[in-house]
Scaffold this active site. Structure first.
Site, short mmCIF file in Angstrom:
data_model
loop_
_atom_site.label_atom_id
_atom_site.label_comp_id
_atom_site.label_asym_id
_atom_site.label_seq_id
_atom_site.Cartn_x
_atom_site.Cartn_y
_atom_site.Cartn_z
CG ASP A 279 -7.04 -1.93 -3.70
OD1 ASP A 279 -7.40 -0.77 -3.44
OD2 ASP A 279 -5.91 -2.37 -3.41
CB SER B 35 -0.96 -0.04 1.20
OG SER B 35 -1.95 0.93 1.10
CG HIS C 181 -5.95 -1.86 0.08
ND1 HIS C 181 -5.11 -1.51 -0.95
CD2 HIS C 181 -5.42 -1.29 1.20
CE1 HIS C 181 -4.13 -0.76 -0.48
NE2 HIS C 181 -4.30 -0.63 0.82
#
Length: 331
Positions: A273, A171, A303
């Protein structure tokens, strides 16, 4: 909530959401809930894994790091290298945790980094960089760069094989990793004899300021939404992103003007996501300049799925692919 999700992933989403604090904007409460959720998914360190605590001098104070070292790592292929010397030099993954530049620390991703080290048989060095909004951009990037510099300038202190140094994260951490790789490349292009990264491992990365289709099609994806992404970016910068910000590769790596001579990359995006398109978009830009890239969009995953690797067969298979990629990059 995620119609069509596997049963195990439906349960993962439900449990993860049970730790959320809807309606609150108090960052202290949000962080406390996030940390509780992370603790819920933590698992004991695998046997035979040596874990060391340390710190690296940073621009505004010491930067805590945690080193995960398997008893045996992938042996070096250097011709003529002696066994005693090889044992002191470990293929190393420098890892930056996710959390939107706002959440997370060494403990939030402890089980993930431990599993990566143990299963890939590489040393992992995790970095506790400064978080926004207390420390806005470029504080996090400065810390990540400082640790990268420390390792490359004195690899022997960290037991790192400078010829097999991988950079990565998930991320926001993947975004930081990609930016560090670009900065390191630019320093080499300027003629400085800096060690080159061998690879980059980017897991559901945040990379671009462009409004890619997944920002809309997955705007309300399980566990992470497009509004969430926008809020985290605002926290990170300390303001709404300006047009100048949106073109800064140190914030959004996919906005770089040159993607040549970057290290081999493995990019794992998640289908469910808002960032699903960031990975393939970045992979295309790297490939266009001749960089070796393997890019996957994991179907049916969302995610933050790394925390589901022990409960979901689909997530376990995706994690196995990341482990194999890390082994390949470190070989």
């Amino acid at each position: 909530m995620g119609e069509g999700l596997d049963k195990e992933l439906q349960e993962f989403v439900s449990v993860s959401e049970s730790f959320s604090t809807p309606g609150t904007s108090d960052l202290k409460d949000i962080r406390a809930s996030y940390n509780l959720m992370c603790q819920h998914y933590n698992t004991p360190h695998p046997e035979g894994l040596k874990v060391l605590e340390g710190a690296v001098e940073g621009p505004e104070g010491d930067i805590p790091i945690r080193v995960y070292r398997p008893t045996e790592t992938i042996p070096a292929k250097t011709i003529g290298e002696t066994a005693p010397n090889a044992a002191k030099k470990h293929p190393t993954l420098l890892y930056f945790h996710g959390g939107g530049w706002v959440l997370g620390d060494l403990d939030s991703h402890d089980a993930i980094t431990a599993d990566l080290a143990n299963q890939a048989r590489v040393q992992v060095i995790a970095v506790d960089y400064r978080l926004a909004p207390e420390h806005v951009y470029p504080a996090a990037l400065d810390d990540c760069w400082a640790v990268y510099q420390a390792i490359t300038e004195s690899p022997e202190i960290f037991g790192a094989d400078s010829d097999r140094l991988i950079i990565g994260g998930d991320s926001a951490g993947a975004s930081l990793a990609a930016s560090v790789a670009l900065i390191a490349r630019d320093i080499n292009l300027l003629g400085f004899n800096a060690p080159s990264l061998k690879g980059q491992l980017l897991i559901y990365p945040a990379l671009t300021s462009e409004n890619l289709p997944s920002r809309t099609t997955q705007a309300q994806a399980p566990l992470f939404s497009t509004p969430d992404l926008d809020n985290f970016i605002d926290y990170y910068l300390g303001h709404k992103a300006t047009e100048e910000d949106k073109q800064d590769f140190k914030i959004f790596p996919a906005q770089a003007g040159d993607f040549s001579k970057l290290p081999t990359a493995f990019i794992s995006a998640a289908e469910l996501d808002p960032l699903a398109d960031d990975g393939p978009d970045y992979a295309d830009k790297l490939k266009a300049t001749g960089v070796q890239v393997k890019s996957l969009v994991e179907p049916g995953l969302m995610h933050g799925w790394l925390r589901a690797r022990h409960s979901s067969p689909r997530a376990a298979e995706a994690f196995a692919r990341i482990v194999q990629a890390l082994r390949d990059l470190s070989a």
